[in-house]
Design a protein around this motif. Structure first.
Motif, PDB file in Angstrom:
ATOM      1  N   ILE F 113       0.869  -1.181   0.000  1.00  0.00           N
ATOM      2  CA  ILE F 113       0.000   0.000   0.000  1.00  0.00           C
ATOM      3  C   ILE F 113       0.901   1.225   0.000  1.00  0.00           C
ATOM      4  N   THR F 114       0.669   2.128  -0.921  1.00  0.00           N
ATOM      5  CA  THR F 114       1.458   3.353  -0.912  1.00  0.00           C
ATOM      6  C   THR F 114       0.550   4.554  -1.183  1.00  0.00           C
ATOM      7  N   PHE F 115       1.123   5.728  -1.402  1.00  0.00           N
ATOM      8  CA  PHE F 115       0.286   6.924  -1.404  1.00  0.00           C
ATOM      9  C   PHE F 115       0.241   7.657  -2.752  1.00  0.00           C
ATOM     10  N   SER F 116       1.048   7.224  -3.730  1.00  0.00           N
ATOM     11  CA  SER F 116       1.056   7.950  -4.997  1.00  0.00           C
ATOM     12  C   SER F 116       1.213   6.991  -6.157  1.00  0.00           C
ATOM     13  N   ARG F 117       0.398   7.180  -7.160  1.00  0.00           N
ATOM     14  CA  ARG F 117       0.388   6.268  -8.303  1.00  0.00           C
ATOM     15  C   ARG F 117       1.721   6.282  -9.061  1.00  0.00           C
ATOM     16  N   ALA F 134       4.748 -13.821  -7.319  1.00  0.00           N
ATOM     17  CA  ALA F 134       3.667 -14.747  -6.978  1.00  0.00           C
ATOM     18  C   ALA F 134       3.145 -14.533  -5.560  1.00  0.00           C
ATOM     19  N   ARG F 135       3.894 -13.865  -4.739  1.00  0.00           N
ATOM     20  CA  ARG F 135       3.437 -13.630  -3.367  1.00  0.00           C
ATOM     21  C   ARG F 135       2.883 -12.216  -3.173  1.00  0.00           C
ATOM     22  N   CYS F 136       3.140 -11.330  -4.093  1.00  0.00           N
ATOM     23  CA  CYS F 136       2.615  -9.961  -4.013  1.00  0.00           C
ATOM     24  C   CYS F 136       1.253  -9.945  -4.690  1.00  0.00           C
ATOM     25  N   CYS F 137       0.195  -9.869  -3.899  1.00  0.00           N
ATOM     26  CA  CYS F 137      -1.127  -9.978  -4.517  1.00  0.00           C
ATOM     27  C   CYS F 137      -1.642  -8.650  -5.045  1.00  0.00           C
ATOM     28  N   SER F 138      -1.076  -7.534  -4.643  1.00  0.00           N
ATOM     29  CA  SER F 138      -1.495  -6.245  -5.211  1.00  0.00           C
ATOM     30  C   SER F 138      -0.567  -5.133  -4.752  1.00  0.00           C
ATOM     31  N   ILE F 139      -0.539  -4.075  -5.557  1.00  0.00           N
ATOM     32  CA  ILE F 139       0.056  -2.800  -5.145  1.00  0.00           C
ATOM     33  C   ILE F 139      -1.076  -1.801  -5.265  1.00  0.00           C
ATOM     34  N   ARG F 140      -1.457  -1.210  -4.157  1.00  0.00           N
ATOM     35  CA  ARG F 140      -2.651  -0.359  -4.169  1.00  0.00           C
ATOM     36  C   ARG F 140      -2.321   1.067  -3.734  1.00  0.00           C
ATOM     37  N   VAL F 141      -3.065   1.988  -4.300  1.00  0.00           N
ATOM     38  CA  VAL F 141      -2.862   3.421  -4.062  1.00  0.00           C
ATOM     39  C   VAL F 141      -4.231   4.053  -3.850  1.00  0.00           C
ATOM     40  N   PRO F 142      -4.372   4.965  -2.895  1.00  0.00           N
ATOM     41  CA  PRO F 142      -5.667   5.641  -2.733  1.00  0.00           C
ATOM     42  C   PRO F 142      -5.963   6.528  -3.952  1.00  0.00           C
ATOM     43  N   ALA F 162      -8.460   1.980   5.037  1.00  0.00           N
ATOM     44  CA  ALA F 162      -9.522   1.379   4.221  1.00  0.00           C
ATOM     45  C   ALA F 162      -8.927   0.565   3.072  1.00  0.00           C
ATOM     46  N   LEU F 163      -7.867   1.074   2.499  1.00  0.00           N
ATOM     47  CA  LEU F 163      -7.228   0.385   1.378  1.00  0.00           C
ATOM     48  C   LEU F 163      -6.604  -0.930   1.839  1.00  0.00           C
ATOM     49  N   ALA F 164      -6.013  -0.908   3.016  1.00  0.00           N
ATOM     50  CA  ALA F 164      -5.425  -2.143   3.553  1.00  0.00           C
ATOM     51  C   ALA F 164      -6.511  -3.196   3.731  1.00  0.00           C
ATOM     52  N   GLU F 165      -7.640  -2.795   4.250  1.00  0.00           N
ATOM     53  CA  GLU F 165      -8.721  -3.767   4.423  1.00  0.00           C
ATOM     54  C   GLU F 165      -9.244  -4.274   3.076  1.00  0.00           C
ATOM     55  N   ASP F 174      -2.457 -11.522   3.081  1.00  0.00           N
ATOM     56  CA  ASP F 174      -2.249 -11.981   4.463  1.00  0.00           C
ATOM     57  C   ASP F 174      -1.486 -10.941   5.283  1.00  0.00           C
ATOM     58  N   VAL F 175      -0.767 -10.086   4.597  1.00  0.00           N
ATOM     59  CA  VAL F 175       0.087  -9.094   5.253  1.00  0.00           C
ATOM     60  C   VAL F 175       0.003  -7.825   4.408  1.00  0.00           C
ATOM     61  N   VAL F 176       0.114  -6.674   5.047  1.00  0.00           N
ATOM     62  CA  VAL F 176       0.133  -5.418   4.300  1.00  0.00           C
ATOM     63  C   VAL F 176       1.430  -4.674   4.604  1.00  0.00           C
ATOM     64  N   ILE F 177       2.118  -4.266   3.548  1.00  0.00           N
ATOM     65  CA  ILE F 177       3.334  -3.468   3.670  1.00  0.00           C
ATOM     66  C   ILE F 177       2.978  -2.012   3.399  1.00  0.00           C
ATOM     67  N   LEU F 178       3.308  -1.140   4.320  1.00  0.00           N
ATOM     68  CA  LEU F 178       3.045   0.292   4.124  1.00  0.00           C
ATOM     69  C   LEU F 178       4.296   0.892   3.504  1.00  0.00           C
ATOM     70  N   ALA F 179       4.260   1.128   2.198  1.00  0.00           N
ATOM     71  CA  ALA F 179       5.485   1.401   1.452  1.00  0.00           C
ATOM     72  C   ALA F 179       5.698   2.874   1.175  1.00  0.00           C
ATOM     73  N   GLY F 180       6.978   3.232   1.181  1.00  0.00           N
ATOM     74  CA  GLY F 180       7.370   4.605   0.938  1.00  0.00           C
ATOM     75  C   GLY F 180       7.847   5.216   2.240  1.00  0.00           C
ATOM     76  N   ALA F 181       9.044   5.799   2.195  1.00  0.00           N
ATOM     77  CA  ALA F 181       9.626   6.353   3.413  1.00  0.00           C
ATOM     78  C   ALA F 181       8.669   7.302   4.146  1.00  0.00           C
ATOM     79  N   PRO F 182       7.849   8.097   3.439  1.00  0.00           N
ATOM     80  CA  PRO F 182       6.949   8.997   4.170  1.00  0.00           C
ATOM     81  C   PRO F 182       5.920   8.290   5.045  1.00  0.00           C
ATOM     82  N   LEU F 183       5.746   6.984   4.878  1.00  0.00           N
ATOM     83  CA  LEU F 183       4.792   6.277   5.746  1.00  0.00           C
ATOM     84  C   LEU F 183       5.478   5.648   6.956  1.00  0.00           C
ATOM     85  N   THR F 184       6.770   5.890   7.109  1.00  0.00           N
ATOM     86  CA  THR F 184       7.503   5.341   8.258  1.00  0.00           C
ATOM     87  C   THR F 184       6.812   5.721   9.568  1.00  0.00           C
ATOM     88  N   GLY F 185       6.583   4.726  10.388  1.00  0.00           N
ATOM     89  CA  GLY F 185       5.957   4.977  11.680  1.00  0.00           C
ATOM     90  C   GLY F 185       4.448   4.806  11.670  1.00  0.00           C
TER      91      GLY F 185
END
Lengths: 248, 248, 248, 248, 248, 248
Positions: F113-117, F134-142, F162-165, F174-185
């Motif tokens: 999950i990240t924040f910019s297309r 094969a293990r990455c089921c999606s890359i999603r952006v709001p 909401a996007l993670a859900e 099964d797991v969500v990665i919050l990607a992009g340095a600006p999402l740290t924390g």
């Protein structure tokens, strides 16, 4: 029509040989502008060097993109190819990709023959980037050494012929790609000694660039290769910076 | 240079349109000999028809292979392509393969847009044959019907433009291939209405055939595409039989 | 129950041997109608020949599809299999596909052993068509020659046994498929000399055809294998034409 | 011929239904011995339960392996299948694997339809084990709940029919597998309401077990499925222990 | 922080060696509780044994899951790993998976070196489970035998070093994993004799367990690894049964 | 122990936030040296920028490699990771790779999950580089926009939850990665609002770097990541040049 060719190595001799080989291929009316990197490495071999060469390639392309109908990255391994396609609006080809896609029309499998083991991981990257792992049956390198990249194609000619035949017999290669800018021109010389078609990556890259230019496809405004919005790019070489900042 | 083009459908109108489109692409000095199947189906759609068309294609190619510098199978789906490469010594291209490989130099993913759902399994076969499933992000078909393959590109023009945009937005297509001989020439007309590059498979197949002919690679004497030894072929059309029996 | 078996080669001796082998397998009450191509090649080896054989297979199947409960394409390589499944409403099996799927229940990996190198590209196609590349650990061929396909299984018996063992030891094969109609019946004779299960493709294809017939699944009215709509098919053999044109 | 069928769930009603369905399929002369787990879960749903069921399955198979010509693991998900093939010398089939391989002869793609979302990860494992991910176009589950696994096939009949049709239209399924022992027998009842062939996994597993038994392949003495050497197995159920210790 | 380690073999000597090796790795403040199976096999080698060991592992984990911050399955092959992740809410690692994922940060390809051929199919399963087939360039085993698993790492030390170097030179391995609990501790001893990084699976599994515990991720309430609803589990060992029945 | 962290963006605020987040994770006795690029882009988004950032990263790492026990490339997308591993002898981790490999121990599939297309193609590259498609089921952006990368994690918090859900429910993550340095924390703040484990890439990269340092594996002298021989590198920044030329 004008095709810009960038040799991301600093060797002008190599650029000169490329120009000579190109002249046998390009039809009348196609102007070739061949550029050589003025910084970096005499001959790119590692992936670190390929990364550095990628930026140098972008810098050179940025200086001439406005005047080009198509551009060629003249190093097998295609440093900067993806970025160049993203940044510039004219077609860009690379020697590795063009050679492999051309080989795909001459057989089901291809083998990549080159002259130095240090090149192999970088060439593996190029195969993976194209998603052609299933069609690349081997990357082979002779066991012997050579004195100079300038003369390697002559020094190792017999070994490269023998290796090509082994790729045919042992790896079931339908086509052999003679990879690495220093082998430019070798394919024509040894074609009669190898039992499958040989692809010369420079001719493939020039031919595909020429074809793409003639197709006159429009540049994308959406998708992975739409030109990015303007962005500040401090400390980047002027022409590339201007292109990224859209200030040119 | 002489390029032989085989339309494996029995529709001469379609061949005529192909010749007209080709004329915009081929450089001076390239002669195009365009042939139309005199048996078979007016328009190949199923895989049964593709199998039958494959043999018809071989028959037509066999009649003219000796005089050709390159040959083009002018149906998306490329009936007989593998066999033709095995049998004949000049380069052979097909519309599907050439379009897809060309698209691979314009983006990472392509979508195939066509006009009839019955064509999809056959086109899936072409993607699989090229091993490009990972780069083909979709094969899309409009939901509406049309009156005739002769006019389908005009009847469905708006629907095809809309579908191409959906492929970009929903499937992340970087390039769109307008597939099926009846769409020949459409790419140029709608290029400004689609936000990514369009590939016209006929132009791609002709361009790649031309390029391969200019590369003058030698025919293989080993590997999957070495010409088979002579073999009796009872009941096969004369020119093809002569080619298989090596009696011509 | 009636099973129709088509030998797409013109060799009636081979058909006869198949009938004899089949008789050891088919339960009472199953009638076997075995047909031999009356045109084409004595023994299909190249992919050109496989393409031609595909159409001959469809022609023979079309003559008898109405009376069959299941049909078998009796050449490893399965010429015409996909088209036959699309065109006809009874189950159709092929020797290659049936052998591989059967092998998948006897081990994780299988090796395909055959007798002539020219067959390999065609067999590779069969593996790819089934999507079983990851389970096929090798396709192996003896290095020696033979006098006749009629006697090849006797001539090369020791070499084929040795090759099967090498597939087990060097390629980690769990199962060995003895491929090519001329090897029909060999599996039973050499089973005690090979350390893993052997699959006889003819028995697998007949067994699977019989099983599919007993499952009495309905023919699809949608999807890739729904029978195509009627279509004119000029110049196609009468029974096949009638089937395509739905005029029978 | 004697086929041993193990239901690794503790539900004897389910075993009874399986026996009834089997009776419509097995030819005369085939004896079916159907066993039900006496420990474990009434209905296996999670992968934890599948792991436990795997051992229970081995225990039951070990009690009867000596007298069987083939054995069937009667739970979609095939608990213990790989181990059973390693341990026992007669052919063993599982409902998931047999259904999928059978489906591969009826179409290119299959969809798996089942009745509970908790089953999906386990069924995904079965698809992966067979290496058939590329042919499995979806695993679908109705959104609604049901009162009992004993009656679920009646309770959800309409929903399952609708879901099968959606798999055809939206996922391009050529075949639909009705997965999960509680759906045994449903395929025959709803076949006329679904537009593609339906596979009943129990019938597929029995049919394939019967076929493998008739092929009389020899057990491997090498490779992944050669019976392991004797090994102490303290605390393991007697028959299984005896089999592992080769003390029976 | 408390880490629970389960040795699913019955060999307490092996557990002892693991504890010693772990002590070199775990930071102060981390308590290690090491458990040994009291039933089963002295050393798991086949996939049958792995299945049985999976259940034993779950039983031991269930006894201590409530007090653990993370748990380690201390057998290369990771018996019960998927089920344990589904069932328990604390992180669980396995030696095979942890070693492979760690190796992926040290190179592109890894080779797995072990000491007995019977282990190979089980280790192949672990590679497949992780989906890392493309990065595992080989699984290699010495040709020689050994007297005891307790001393195998000393007996075969030279052979294992030589084999690691062959994996580097012949298989292009960037990293070598020394697989199998009996090789625990060997990596440190031979590191200077092998030209690429060595991974000790026990250290990798402990290190990753420690890392996951420190990340304090929440347990999933949805997805494949949400803990299943309560379910009767007759005949299952008490602690595991209580966990499955949620009655603890 | 000393870990060097390079933020290849020019934003020192972002580096500061990373240091703060790191402090919650790193054990006592681990010194963190955090560096920020002094040229380039405030926030890398395109693949052109990633290429340029790769070289900047190498320059910064080269200045401190001699004193580091492990190094972290602190941008999701891992600019320069492969080259850094080739060039330097201490372990190097990247946020994308470390997050994905860590996620592989928490579930079977992960969603990014990240924040910019504009970031998506670059992140796709990272997934492909790791071979984890094969293990990455999606890359999603709001779908919504934001004012500043400095505050994006607060601005879009609800949308990202909401996007993670949706990734869990629609993509089976099964797991969500919050990607992009600006999402740290962010992961820690929203963990209770998402139903599967969240991975914070910075913590994963630091944790894995720490683990690799503790494993004290030796640097390779062979294979893809053996340090290249000395090579002239004209025009390259001093520390990097010295490292490439081995003149430092």
């Amino acid at each position: 029509m004008k095709i810009v060719l960038v040799n991301p190595n600093t060797s002008t001799d190599m650029t000169q040989r490329m120009v000579e080989t190109a002249s046998t291929m390009l039809p009348p009316g196609v102007e070739l502008l061949a550029l050589t990197a003025d910084r970096g490495m005499p001959y790119i071999a590692s992936r670190t060097e390929a990364l550095i060469a990628g930026q140098l390639t972008l810098e050179l392309l940025a200086e001439h993109a406005a005047e080009a109908d198509a551009m060629v990255i003249a190093a097998f391994g295609d440093p900067g190819l993806v970025a160049a396609r993203e940044l510039f609006e004219v077609p860009v080809t690379g020697m590795a990709e063009a050679a492999m896609l051309t080989a795909c029309m001459l057989g089901q499998t291809f083998s990549i023959i080159t002259f130095s083991r240090t090149l192999v991981p970088w060439y593996e990257d190029a195969v993976a980037l194209a998603g052609l792992q299933a069609r690349c049956c081997s990357i082979r390198v002779p066991d012997c050494t050579f004195a100079s990249v300038a003369t390697v194609q002559n020094e190792l000619e017999d070994e490269l012929v023998a290796l090509a035949e082994r790729a045919v017999l042992e790896d079931a290669a339908d086509v052999v790609i003679l990879a690495g800018a220093p082998l430019t021109g070798l394919a024509e010389r040894i074609a009669d000694r190898v039992s499958v078609p040989l692809v010369d990556p420079l001719l493939a890259a020039l031919g595909q660039a020429h074809l793409l230019a003639r197709l006159r496809v429009r540049a994308p405004s959406r998708g992975r290769f739409a030109r990015p919005d303007a962005k500040p790019a401090v400390g980047v070489a002027p022409a590339l910076r201007a292109w990224i900042e859209r200030s040119a």
